[in-house]
Design a protein around this motif. Structure first.
Motif, short mmCIF file in Angstrom:
data_model
loop_
_atom_site.label_atom_id
_atom_site.label_comp_id
_atom_site.label_asym_id
_atom_site.label_seq_id
_atom_site.Cartn_x
_atom_site.Cartn_y
_atom_site.Cartn_z
N ASP A 165 9.76 90.56 36.01
CA ASP A 165 11.06 90.46 36.68
C ASP A 165 10.91 89.47 37.84
OD1 ASP A 165 13.31 90.72 38.24
OD2 ASP A 165 13.43 92.89 38.02
N VAL A 167 13.00 87.95 39.68
CA VAL A 167 13.91 88.13 40.82
C VAL A 167 13.33 89.19 41.77
CG1 VAL A 167 16.25 88.80 41.48
CG2 VAL A 167 15.88 87.45 39.41
N GLU A 170 10.33 87.65 43.60
CA GLU A 170 10.77 86.73 44.66
C GLU A 170 11.27 87.52 45.87
OE1 GLU A 170 11.25 83.19 46.32
OE2 GLU A 170 11.04 83.05 44.13
N ALA A 171 12.00 88.61 45.62
CA ALA A 171 12.57 89.40 46.72
C ALA A 171 11.48 90.12 47.52
CB ALA A 171 13.56 90.42 46.15
#
Ligand SMILES: Cc1ncc(COP(=O)(O)O)c(C=O)c1O
Length: 386
Positions: A165, A167, A170-171
């Protein structure tokens, strides 16, 4: 058995489990004390890519043992230099300095220390379902609750994000992140292969935040996935590459490979008495020579394809999914895997689990076509009728 009546001299944590007593290996086979021969579809927990007694490794060990068994890293040694030369010759040119230790978990510990020291930051981002070893740092990066909970509190500042995942990754990565630590294929966690673009996204997140990126190739390294190192499938070069298991033909070894730039930023010290010892390095040089000469990466790719084809028609009532890369294959079942492992053992094949419902196959890369085909037949048979 525990308590005052327990037999003395048992191995810690094993006394309640009946186990095969193995005395010898021959190619991909393990032979027990009664002379029964088993095809090892688990490569002695991934360390036996060349089987558990390859003649070239045995000869290198015998020759080295007669000259120099131990040295310590304070001295230079031509055997260690030769091993490192061969290893780096197989790796992307960005890599240079290598820290040698004795196991996968130690190689992970070195990566954690190097990353914290080189970045001056505390946080480590790892993946759910990931496995990195059992010492405190590596265990803090490992996901499974049963492995972690009895030993808490673990090392602080480790967070886990869902695998594959980008995203979420990155978060989670920020300007306090020292290291992103990922397996290109999660082995112990059930054989999950990184999706296209995922490892590239991890590289991007590391670069944007100033964190380092490490790939744990303890299980995938050295030809297992059909390339010499799994990173080649994605064409992504991390700052730290963690190797162990089969790197030295079955001798204990760990290697944390990094770049000159990371080494330059490292402050502090790290050391291992037995890391890079002459026996492990002689075995490692011999093992890498066999892997290259016998084109075992190509062989792993071919035999892996054979398995995926063979499992194509298995009944969906038994099976959730078959996943894998090269000769690291996971067959996810709808029910616990333990009875199928027992049924395979009765038929003369030793396989592994990865979690409670995944049958994991990672045979020696030197397994013969006939042994592999018989092993796949046995797996199909126990899944259909077992
Ligand atoms: C990906 C990965 N990292 C680290 C380790 C730990 O290696 P070792 O058991 O040599 O400490 C393992 C062991 O299975 C592993 O699969």
């Amino acid at each position: 058995m525990t308590g005052p009546d327990a037999p003395r001299g048992t191995e810690f944590g094993t006394s309640s489990r009946p186990r095969l007593s193995i005395v010898r290996a021959d190619g991909a086979r393990l032979i027990d004390a009664r002379g029964r021969s088993f095809v090892d579809l688990g490569a002695t927990h991934g360390a036996g890519s060349l089987g558990a007694a390859h003649p070239a490794v045995a000869a290198a060990l015998a020759e080295q043992a007669a000259q120099l068994i131990h040295l310590g890293s304070g001295y230079a040694n031509p055997v260690r230099e030769e091993f490192l030369r061969r290893l780096l010759g197989l790796l992307p040119p960005e890599f240079g300095p290598v820290f040698l230790s004795n196991s996968g978990t130690e190689a992970v510990e070195a990566a954690l220390k190097i990353a914290r020291s080189a970045t001056g930051r505390p946080k480590v981002v790892a993946a759910m379902r990931g496995f990195h070893g059992r010492t405190f740092g590596a265990l803090s990066a490992t996901w499974r609750r049963e492995f972690r909970e009895p030993f808490e509190p673990l090392v602080p500042e480790f967070v886990h994000v869902p695998y594959n995942d980008p995203v979420a990754l990155e978060a989670a990565v920020d300007d306090r992140t020292a290291l992103i630590l990922l397996e290109p294929v999660q082995g112990e966690g059930g054989v999950h292969v990184a999706a296209p673009g995922y490892l590239g996204a991890a590289r991007g997140a590391a670069d944007r935040s100033g964190a380092l990126l490490a790939f744990d190739e303890v299980q995938t390294g050295v030809a297992r996935t059909g390339r010499m190192f799994a990173l080649e499938h994605w064409n992504v070069v991390p700052d730290l590459l963690i190797l162990a298991k089969s790197l030295a033909g079955g001798m204990p070894i760990g290697a944390t490979v990094t770049t000159a730039e990371v080494e330059r930023r490292f402050r502090g010290s790290h050391h291992s008495t037995f890391g890079g010892n002459p026996l492990a390095c002689a075995a490692g040089a011999a093992a890498l020579d066999v892997v290259v000469r016998e084109r075992l990466a190509e062989r792993a790719a071919r035999l892996g394809r054979v398995a995926l084809e063979r499992f194509g028609g298995l009944p969906e009532a038994r099976l959730r999914e078959v996943r894998g890369l090269g000769l690291l294959i996971g067959v996810e079942l709808r029910t616990p895997v333990a009875p199928f492992l027992a049924a395979l053992q009765e038929r003369g094949f030793l396989a592994l689990s990865a979690g409670s419902t995944v049958l994991r196959l990672l045979p020696p890369l030197v397994i013969s076509d006939e042994e592999w085909s018989a092993g796949l037949d046995a797996v199909v048979e126990v899944l259909q009728h077992g």
